[in-house]
Scaffold this motif. Structure first.
Motif, PDB file in Angstrom:
ATOM      1  N   ASN A   1       1.078  -1.184  -0.295  1.00 39.02           N
ATOM      2  CA  ASN A   1       0.244   0.235  -0.325  1.00 39.02           C
ATOM      3  C   ASN A   1       1.083   1.327   0.300  1.00 39.02           C
ATOM      4  O   ASN A   1       1.680   0.623   0.043  1.00 39.02           O
ATOM      5  N   ASN A   2      -0.031   2.664  -0.607  1.00 43.54           N
ATOM      6  CA  ASN A   2       0.706   4.106  -0.353  1.00 43.54           C
ATOM      7  C   ASN A   2       1.942   3.833   0.648  1.00 43.54           C
ATOM      8  O   ASN A   2       3.229   4.395   0.674  1.00 43.54           O
ATOM      9  N   LYS A   3       0.873   3.543   2.051  1.00 42.73           N
ATOM     10  CA  LYS A   3       2.783   3.633   3.094  1.00 42.73           C
ATOM     11  C   LYS A   3       3.587   2.981   3.305  1.00 42.73           C
ATOM     12  O   LYS A   3       4.755   3.503   3.638  1.00 42.73           O
TER      13      LYS A   3
ATOM     14  N   LYS B   1       4.800   1.895   1.002  1.00 41.47           N
ATOM     15  CA  LYS B   1       5.884   2.115  -0.176  1.00 41.47           C
ATOM     16  C   LYS B   1       6.436   3.215   0.309  1.00 41.47           C
ATOM     17  O   LYS B   1       7.747   3.514  -0.024  1.00 41.47           O
ATOM     18  N   LYS B   2       5.657   4.195   0.664  1.00 41.96           N
ATOM     19  CA  LYS B   2       6.545   5.212   1.393  1.00 41.96           C
ATOM     20  C   LYS B   2       8.074   4.758   2.459  1.00 41.96           C
ATOM     21  O   LYS B   2       8.439   5.418   2.534  1.00 41.96           O
TER      22      LYS B   2
ATOM     23  N   ARG C   1       4.850  13.522 -10.176  1.00 42.02           N
ATOM     24  CA  ARG C   1       3.682  13.298  -9.460  1.00 42.02           C
ATOM     25  C   ARG C   1       2.335  13.958  -9.436  1.00 42.02           C
ATOM     26  O   ARG C   1       2.561  14.674 -10.541  1.00 42.02           O
TER      27      ARG C   1
END
Length: 227
Positions: free
Chosen positions: A82-84, A86-87, A165
């Motif tokens: 998920n995005n979290k 990945k960050k 982005r």
């Protein structure tokens, strides 16, 4: 332990009033095992059935005290982040050793070939159609120059777009510096096929995948791109 409790509930004695009236109701105690009773009951009820049908019916009956076996659930393996995550793992971060301008010249050459095939510019090309195609074009690998910006230090900055982005471009400059330039309040210039396109960042604040699927109506009241 749980099975014993279920059996106790299933085979509890009949209520008192039923026991007192069982003779009137025609109730009798079982004089044979439960499975034999079921078989004899089926024989009485299906006398007109064929032997093969009787056999199938006898196979399919289910005793009430048969324990239910739940199928084991197999946890699904997670295949994406998920995005979290990945960050946290810095999936999209470019390591310092890869922030070298010569490494991305082949990427720019590929982009030039891509934009040439996409636009197919000819002396009789329709300018409006070229604008529509350019609005949806992928800019990764494009060589851009910042013409206008609210921050004066960005003006004149030239480099290859490495990442796009929703609100920023990440650009590698010729002196091997990775710059993050906001789209808002900025104007970018791109040169290709003898044309110069001006991209107005205020109306370009979309992710590249969404921009490729968006329907643009030209002419627009606000400037988006000039050729």
């Amino acid at each position: 332990m749980a099975e014993n409790k279920d059996q106790d509930l299933l085979y509890q004695p009949l209520p008192q009033y039923v026991s007192e009236e069982k003779e009137k109701l025609g109730l009798q105690e079982l004089s044979c095992p439960k499975d034999k009773f079921v078989e004899s009951f089926l024989d009485r009820q299906i006398q007109n059935f064929k032997p093969s049908e009787k056999k199938e019916l006898k196979k399919s009956y289910l005793l009430l005290d048969l324990p239910y076996r739940q199928k084991p659930t197999v946890a699904k393996k997670k295949t994406t982040l998920n995005n979290k995550e990945k960050k946290t793992k810095k999936v999209y971060d470019i390591p310092p050793e890869h922030q070298k301008y010569p490494l991305y010249i082949p990427l720019h050459n590929l982009w030039l070939q891509y934009i040439k095939d996409l636009l197919q510019v000819t002396p009789t090309s329709n300018l409006t159609m070229l604008q529509k195609k350019m609005l949806k074009a992928d800019l990764h690998g494009a060589l851009v120059t910042v013409c206008k910006s609210r921050c004066p230090s960005y003006v004149g900055l030239t480099g290859i777009i490495l990442q796009e982005r929703k609100h920023v471009f990440k650009i590698i400059t010729k002196d091997d510096k990775l710059k993050t330039v906001p789209k808002a309040n900025s104007v970018f210039s791109v040169e290709f096929e003898g044309l110069r396109a001006k991209i107005y960042g205020n109306h370009f604040c979309l992710r590249s995948a969404r921009r490729a699927n968006k329907k643009f109506k030209l002419p627009m009241t606000n400037q988006t791109i000039d050729l």
